[in-house]
Design an enzyme around this catalytic site. Structure first.
Site, PDB file in Angstrom:
ATOM      1  CD  GLU A  47      -2.288   1.251   2.948  1.00 27.94           C
ATOM      2  OE1 GLU A  47      -1.629   0.777   3.905  1.00 27.94           O
ATOM      3  OE2 GLU A  47      -3.417   1.750   3.089  1.00 27.94           O
ATOM      4  CG  ASN A 110      -4.790   4.070   0.338  1.00 27.03           C
ATOM      5  OD1 ASN A 110      -4.094   3.503  -0.501  1.00 27.03           O
ATOM      6  ND2 ASN A 110      -4.598   3.943   1.638  1.00 27.03           N
ATOM      7  CE  LYS A 127      -7.183   1.292   3.691  1.00 28.35           C
ATOM      8  NZ  LYS A 127      -5.905   1.670   4.343  1.00 28.35           N
ATOM      9  CD  GLU A 146      -5.397   4.726   5.607  1.00 28.84           C
ATOM     10  OE1 GLU A 146      -5.915   4.459   4.515  1.00 28.84           O
ATOM     11  OE2 GLU A 146      -4.961   3.865   6.381  1.00 28.84           O
ATOM     12  CB  CYS A 172      -3.974  -1.560   4.640  1.00 26.62           C
ATOM     13  SG  CYS A 172      -3.239  -1.706   6.287  1.00 26.62           S
ATOM     14  CG  ASN A 197       1.960   1.472   4.835  1.00 29.70           C
ATOM     15  OD1 ASN A 197       3.088   1.933   4.945  1.00 29.70           O
ATOM     16  ND2 ASN A 197       1.401   1.252   3.666  1.00 29.70           N
TER      17      ASN A 197
HETATM   18  N1  CDT Z   1      -3.066   1.418   6.441  1.00 30.88           N
HETATM   19  C1  CDT Z   1      -4.005   0.854   7.237  1.00 30.88           C
HETATM   20  O1  CDT Z   1      -5.143   0.667   6.837  1.00 30.88           O
HETATM   21  N2  CDT Z   1      -3.617   0.528   8.481  1.00 30.88           N
HETATM   22  C2  CDT Z   1      -4.533   0.027   9.469  1.00 30.88           C
HETATM   23  C3  CDT Z   1      -4.132   0.486  10.817  1.00 30.88           C
HETATM   24  C4  CDT Z   1      -5.272   0.429  11.749  1.00 30.88           C
HETATM   25  S1  CDT Z   1      -4.999   1.356  13.161  1.00 30.88           S
HETATM   26  C5  CDT Z   1      -5.643   2.881  12.782  1.00 30.88           C
HETATM   27  C6  CDT Z   1      -4.664  -1.499   9.472  1.00 30.88           C
HETATM   28  O2  CDT Z   1      -5.802  -1.974   9.538  1.00 30.88           O
HETATM   29  O3  CDT Z   1      -3.661  -2.205   9.471  1.00 30.88           O
END
Ligand code: CDT
Length: 305
Positions: A47, A110, A127, A146, A172, A197
């Site tokens: 991502e 995204n 996304k 985000e 993600c 990420n």
């Molecule tokens: N990039 C991304 O979607 N990261 C989220 C972090 C969640 S905590 C706010 C994930 O679900 O891994």
């Protein structure tokens, strides 16, 4: 095209806030070259693979924010990547921040794409599950903006004919939602690319920090098994901008078994053989949707409010 080939997650170590695109693309090219030498036919980059994970910062200056987005895909910065993939006949998945100028203003997504071995974009996804928050929360050790820097994707959960089978993309946080995986499974997905990420530390529930890697694999493996699809998960990993990101990039079989997993939190190619015909083992048996699904009993799942 053979439905049996080697696929890989191209995990990336940290990308710092000021790392130029040319330097990032050089790292992607090095991973693609490793893939070529190992006879890999499909490579999944993470991502937002062209920049640091910028939603961790409150960025008030719009010009500074815009720097992290791509206004066209492909563009001059990524042209060498498309050219190398074409030369090697290697398909790839790439996540990036997308900026579209409209009469009503800028729209930010995204986004991720699948590019085939001839350099053609075969699928685009924006996304849908955007985690985090909209406003600045200076008490947190880092932000997760985000919800501010992107709008919800407007392309649904599409699949495309790709690499001799049907492929889809989740980004993600999407991977944690069974409905997202099931939307691809219902369209016959046999391979799902997932870039991520994921911080090791979750400030709102720090007691879950030790479970981040477990929850990652739990989601990817369940999504694979319950839909009879390969899943290739590619992390941005390591200490980036003062924030630790999990690794664990992997290739998961339709049985839910992990076939290959990253050993580091740096740039690493994680490859395994994929045989798309193996999806039948699950799709024709335990998760034979036509035979066993009970959608008329699932009304609550799509009830709004
Ligand atoms: N990039 C991304 O979607 N990261 C989220 C972090 C969640 S905590 C706010 C994930 O679900 O891994």
């Amino acid at each position: 095209m053979s439905r049996r080939f080697v696929a890989a997650a191209a995990q990336l170590g940290p990308i710092e806030r000021d790392e130029p695109r040319a330097s990032v693309v050089a790292r992607l090219l090095a991973l693609l070259e490793t893939a070529r030498r190992r006879d890999v036919r499909f490579v999944v980059f993470p991502e937002l693979a062209l920049t640091t994970f910028f939603p961790r910062w409150w960025i008030a200056d719009e010009a500074e924010l815009d720097r992290f987005y791509e206004r066209a895909m492909p563009n001059a910065d990524v042209a060498p990547l498309f050219a190398a993939a074409r030369a090697g006949g290697i398909g790839f998945h790439l996540g990036y921040a997308e900026l579209t100028e409209t009469a009503a203003g800028k729209i930010r997504h995204n986004t991720a794409i699948l590019v085939d071995g001839e350099g053609r974009i075969g699928l685009k996804y924006r996304k849908i599950h955007l985690p985090g928050h909209r406003e600045h929360e200076p008490a947190l050790p880092f932000q997760h903006l985000e919800k501010r820097y992107f709008v919800r994707g407007d392309l649904g959960f599409p699949v495309a004919d790709f690499m001799g089978g049907k492929a889809g993309i989740l980004i993600c946080n999407d991977r944690r939602w069974p409905e997202a995986f099931r939307s691809l499974g219902l369209q016959g997905a046999e391979m799902v690319a997932v870039g991520y990420n994921t911080p090791q530390h979750y400030p709102r529930a720090p007691e879950h920090d030790r479970l981040q890697d477990f929850h990652n694999h739990l989601s990817l493996q369940a999504g694979a098994y319950q839909n009879g699809t390969y899943v290739i998960g590619a992390a941005k990993a390591g200490f980036e901008g003062g924030c630790e990101l999990i690794g664990g990039s992997c290739v998961v079989a339709p049985t839910g078994e992990i076939l290959a997993v990253a050993a580091t939190r740096g740039d690493e190619l994680v490859a395994a053989e994929v045989d798309l015909d193996r999806c039948r083992e699950i799709k024709a048996n335990i998760f034979n949707f036509a035979l066993h699904r009970q959608p008329d009993a699932y009304g609550l799942l799509t009830k709004v409010g």
